[in-house]
Design a protein around this motif. Structure first.
Motif, PDB file in Angstrom:
ATOM      1  N   ALA A  78       5.314 -11.888 -31.513  1.00  0.00           N
ATOM      2  CA  ALA A  78       4.385 -11.245 -32.355  1.00  0.00           C
ATOM      3  C   ALA A  78       5.206 -11.308 -33.692  1.00  0.00           C
ATOM      4  CB  ALA A  78       3.944 -10.067 -31.851  1.00  0.00           C
ATOM      5  N   GLN A  79       6.386 -10.760 -33.833  1.00  0.00           N
ATOM      6  CA  GLN A  79       7.093 -10.919 -34.977  1.00  0.00           C
ATOM      7  C   GLN A  79       7.412 -12.064 -35.362  1.00  0.00           C
ATOM      8  OE1 GLN A  79      11.005  -8.798 -34.279  1.00  0.00           O
ATOM      9  NE2 GLN A  79      10.067  -7.238 -33.064  1.00  0.00           N
ATOM     10  N   MET A  80       7.603 -13.038 -34.876  1.00  0.00           N
ATOM     11  CA  MET A  80       7.975 -14.532 -35.438  1.00  0.00           C
ATOM     12  C   MET A  80       6.543 -15.163 -35.798  1.00  0.00           C
ATOM     13  SD  MET A  80      10.965 -14.025 -35.324  1.00  0.00           S
ATOM     14  CE  MET A  80      11.196 -15.856 -36.226  1.00  0.00           C
ATOM     15  N   ALA A  81       5.348 -14.695 -34.863  1.00  0.00           N
ATOM     16  CA  ALA A  81       4.160 -15.573 -35.129  1.00  0.00           C
ATOM     17  C   ALA A  81       3.661 -15.078 -36.544  1.00  0.00           C
ATOM     18  CB  ALA A  81       3.148 -15.454 -34.195  1.00  0.00           C
ATOM     19  N   ALA A  82       3.977 -13.584 -36.914  1.00  0.00           N
ATOM     20  CA  ALA A  82       3.714 -13.043 -38.033  1.00  0.00           C
ATOM     21  C   ALA A  82       4.324 -13.886 -39.551  1.00  0.00           C
ATOM     22  CB  ALA A  82       3.883 -11.490 -38.169  1.00  0.00           C
ATOM     23  N   ASN A  83       5.178 -14.565 -39.109  1.00  0.00           N
ATOM     24  CA  ASN A  83       5.736 -15.299 -40.246  1.00  0.00           C
ATOM     25  C   ASN A  83       5.033 -16.507 -40.657  1.00  0.00           C
ATOM     26  OD1 ASN A  83       8.598 -14.234 -41.100  1.00  0.00           O
ATOM     27  ND2 ASN A  83       8.391 -13.857 -38.884  1.00  0.00           N
ATOM     28  N   LEU A  84       3.881 -16.917 -39.631  1.00  0.00           N
ATOM     29  CA  LEU A  84       3.204 -18.323 -39.802  1.00  0.00           C
ATOM     30  C   LEU A  84       1.943 -17.917 -39.460  1.00  0.00           C
ATOM     31  CD1 LEU A  84       5.314 -21.190 -38.308  1.00  0.00           C
ATOM     32  CD2 LEU A  84       4.407 -20.813 -40.754  1.00  0.00           C
ATOM     33  N   PRO A  85       1.282 -16.815 -40.078  1.00  0.00           N
ATOM     34  CA  PRO A  85      -0.039 -16.208 -39.898  1.00  0.00           C
ATOM     35  C   PRO A  85      -1.252 -17.555 -39.671  1.00  0.00           C
ATOM     36  CG  PRO A  85       0.642 -15.704 -41.938  1.00  0.00           C
ATOM     37  CD  PRO A  85       1.507 -16.246 -41.436  1.00  0.00           C
ATOM     38  N   GLN A  86      -1.253 -18.488 -40.368  1.00  0.00           N
ATOM     39  CA  GLN A  86      -2.226 -19.457 -40.719  1.00  0.00           C
ATOM     40  C   GLN A  86      -2.102 -20.133 -39.230  1.00  0.00           C
ATOM     41  OE1 GLN A  86       0.529 -19.876 -42.126  1.00  0.00           O
ATOM     42  NE2 GLN A  86       1.241 -21.674 -42.527  1.00  0.00           N
ATOM     43  N   ALA A  87      -0.938 -20.680 -38.776  1.00  0.00           N
ATOM     44  CA  ALA A  87      -0.695 -21.258 -37.474  1.00  0.00           C
ATOM     45  C   ALA A  87      -1.208 -20.560 -36.408  1.00  0.00           C
ATOM     46  CB  ALA A  87       0.572 -21.582 -37.456  1.00  0.00           C
ATOM     47  N   ASP A  88      -0.543 -19.235 -36.135  1.00  0.00           N
ATOM     48  CA  ASP A  88      -1.022 -18.308 -35.260  1.00  0.00           C
ATOM     49  C   ASP A  88      -2.370 -18.282 -35.115  1.00  0.00           C
ATOM     50  OD1 ASP A  88      -0.257 -16.411 -33.327  1.00  0.00           O
ATOM     51  OD2 ASP A  88      -0.987 -14.741 -34.630  1.00  0.00           O
ATOM     52  N   ALA A  89      -3.401 -18.038 -36.068  1.00  0.00           N
ATOM     53  CA  ALA A  89      -4.925 -17.907 -36.271  1.00  0.00           C
ATOM     54  C   ALA A  89      -5.490 -19.129 -35.890  1.00  0.00           C
ATOM     55  CB  ALA A  89      -5.292 -17.686 -37.723  1.00  0.00           C
ATOM     56  N   ARG A  90      -4.653 -20.415 -36.015  1.00  0.00           N
ATOM     57  CA  ARG A  90      -5.248 -21.523 -35.430  1.00  0.00           C
ATOM     58  C   ARG A  90      -5.150 -21.809 -33.868  1.00  0.00           C
ATOM     59  NH1 ARG A  90      -2.355 -24.172 -39.791  1.00  0.00           N
ATOM     60  NH2 ARG A  90      -3.558 -24.607 -41.655  1.00  0.00           N
ATOM     61  N   ASP A  92       4.082 -25.379 -38.363  1.00  0.00           N
ATOM     62  CA  ASP A  92       2.890 -25.811 -38.843  1.00  0.00           C
ATOM     63  C   ASP A  92       3.102 -26.900 -39.939  1.00  0.00           C
ATOM     64  OD1 ASP A  92      -0.106 -24.633 -39.059  1.00  0.00           O
ATOM     65  OD2 ASP A  92       0.348 -25.003 -41.064  1.00  0.00           O
ATOM     66  N   ASP A  93       2.227 -27.697 -40.149  1.00  0.00           N
ATOM     67  CA  ASP A  93       2.594 -28.908 -40.950  1.00  0.00           C
ATOM     68  C   ASP A  93       2.511 -28.088 -42.557  1.00  0.00           C
ATOM     69  OD1 ASP A  93       2.744 -30.719 -39.382  1.00  0.00           O
ATOM     70  OD2 ASP A  93       0.865 -31.718 -39.681  1.00  0.00           O
ATOM     71  N   GLN A  94       1.893 -26.936 -42.743  1.00  0.00           N
ATOM     72  CA  GLN A  94       1.622 -26.136 -44.169  1.00  0.00           C
ATOM     73  C   GLN A  94       2.528 -24.996 -44.205  1.00  0.00           C
ATOM     74  OE1 GLN A  94       0.127 -27.494 -46.617  1.00  0.00           O
ATOM     75  NE2 GLN A  94      -0.406 -29.181 -45.303  1.00  0.00           N
ATOM     76  N   PRO A  95       3.404 -25.081 -45.065  1.00  0.00           N
ATOM     77  CA  PRO A  95       4.323 -23.798 -45.216  1.00  0.00           C
ATOM     78  C   PRO A  95       3.505 -22.446 -45.378  1.00  0.00           C
ATOM     79  CG  PRO A  95       4.462 -25.030 -47.372  1.00  0.00           C
ATOM     80  CD  PRO A  95       3.734 -25.834 -46.333  1.00  0.00           C
ATOM     81  N   ARG A 111       8.672 -23.310 -39.555  1.00  0.00           N
ATOM     82  CA  ARG A 111       9.071 -23.444 -38.150  1.00  0.00           C
ATOM     83  C   ARG A 111       9.734 -22.012 -37.829  1.00  0.00           C
ATOM     84  NH1 ARG A 111      12.539 -28.149 -34.715  1.00  0.00           N
ATOM     85  NH2 ARG A 111      12.032 -27.253 -32.412  1.00  0.00           N
ATOM     86  N   VAL A 112       9.382 -21.445 -36.980  1.00  0.00           N
ATOM     87  CA  VAL A 112       9.856 -20.083 -36.454  1.00  0.00           C
ATOM     88  C   VAL A 112       9.853 -19.891 -35.014  1.00  0.00           C
ATOM     89  CG1 VAL A 112       9.185 -18.993 -38.817  1.00  0.00           C
ATOM     90  CG2 VAL A 112       7.540 -18.651 -36.767  1.00  0.00           C
ATOM     91  N   GLY A 113      10.905 -19.136 -34.675  1.00  0.00           N
ATOM     92  CA  GLY A 113      10.998 -18.854 -33.101  1.00  0.00           C
ATOM     93  C   GLY A 113      12.153 -17.907 -32.524  1.00  0.00           C
ATOM     94  N   PHE A 114      12.570 -18.125 -31.343  1.00  0.00           N
ATOM     95  CA  PHE A 114      13.623 -17.672 -31.050  1.00  0.00           C
ATOM     96  C   PHE A 114      14.103 -18.033 -29.597  1.00  0.00           C
ATOM     97  CE2 PHE A 114      10.160 -14.945 -28.792  1.00  0.00           C
ATOM     98  CZ  PHE A 114      10.557 -14.963 -27.607  1.00  0.00           C
ATOM     99  N   GLU A 115      15.402 -17.782 -29.644  1.00  0.00           N
ATOM    100  CA  GLU A 115      16.156 -18.269 -28.193  1.00  0.00           C
ATOM    101  C   GLU A 115      16.725 -16.925 -27.403  1.00  0.00           C
ATOM    102  OE1 GLU A 115      17.890 -20.684 -25.420  1.00  0.00           O
ATOM    103  OE2 GLU A 115      16.343 -21.274 -26.662  1.00  0.00           O
TER     104      GLU A 115
END
Length: 269
Positions: A98-110, A217-220, A227-231
């Motif tokens: 949830a924390q990482m997806a919040a950095n790309l809200p438009q991608a998370d919504a799509r 996501d293609d759009q920043p 591009r965001v995420g975690f290991e």
């Protein structure tokens, strides 16, 4: 049915050609002790000055529980030592998702479907009219009616209804819904794609935690992230070592690979 099958089977391979929108996934299904080492229990993070393309910023904080690294083009990696304190690893990792997806809200919504996907309805019977065909034999059951089709062969199942499709090939499940993109799942990997946005979760089996997550996501975003995420890795019972990653380059693999190496320095592979 043909227009659905080719792109779906290409997605089933979990790979794409090199290009702006390409991505490639490699996973391992080894349990602890069978090709993978035993992950270490640690009390504080090791934060070397540099790992791969990453350079540490400042000293470890919070008593050795976190440290920050910078990478090319403004990329940022934060290493966390996370105690479970009775929580399940999956619950902890959901919070990080949830924390990482919040950095790309438009991608998370799509990538969020408007409602849970449902399997296509079985073909209607002959009384409903329309062009129909039935082919049956040992291990073979193929039924078509108009634009709908049901194909069942050993290890393969395909159901299509209008612009919706559901494909099962061995342990791989692929679902496509009109306007909702494509979702691919195996026992250890799930991939969601909807035009410019992609989300990947890869989780190795076994009692230990080994998980990779990213959303691109293609759009920043407003902050420039693409591009965001975690290991995340950790032994059964924890603690977990989680490297959160934010990159302004959608295809910058070196930042993610360096973050994985940083996790390995602390708990192993």
């Amino acid at each position: 049915m043909r227009p659905f099958l080719l792109p779906l089977l290409l997605v089933a391979g979990l790979g794409a050609c090199d290009g702006e929108k390409s991505f490639r996934i490699t996973t391992s299904t080894s349990d602890d002790g069978a090709g993978k080492g035993v992950l270490r229990v640690i009390d504080a993070l090791q934060c070397p000055d540099a790992v791969g393309v990453l350079t540490r910023k400042g000293l470890a904080a919070n008593g050795g529980a976190s440290c920050v690294y910078g990478g090319p083009k403004g990329a940022e990696v934060i290493l966390h030592l996370v105690k479970l304190d009775g929580r399940a690893p999956d619950a902890v990792l959901k919070d990080f998702e949830a924390q990482m997806a919040a950095n790309l809200p438009q991608a998370d919504a799509r990538l969020k479907p408007p409602h849970p996907p449902s399997p296509p309805s079985p073909p209607s019977d002959a009384s409903a009219g329309g062009d129909q065909a039935v082919v049956q034999g040992p291990g073979v059951d193929i039924r078509t009616k108009g634009d709908d089709a049901s194909v069942r062969l050993p290890g393969l199942r395909i159901e299509t209804q209008g612009d919706n499709a559901n494909v099962r090939i061995g342990g791989i499940n692929i679902q496509a819904k009109d306007g909702q993109g494509v979702r691919t799942e195996t026992s250890s990997v799930s991939v969601d794609n909807n035009g410019p946005s992609t989300r990947v979760r890869a989780r190795a089996p076994g009692a230990a935690t080994r998980m990779t997550y990213f959303i691109a996501d293609d759009q920043p975003s407003a902050a420039g992230w693409r591009r965001v995420g975690f290991e995340a890795r950790g032994p059964e019972g924890g603690p977990l070592v989680v490297a959160t990653i934010r990159s302004k380059d959608r295809n910058e693999d070196s930042v993610f690979e360096s973050a994985k190496a940083l996790v390995s320095v602390n708990v192993g592979d």
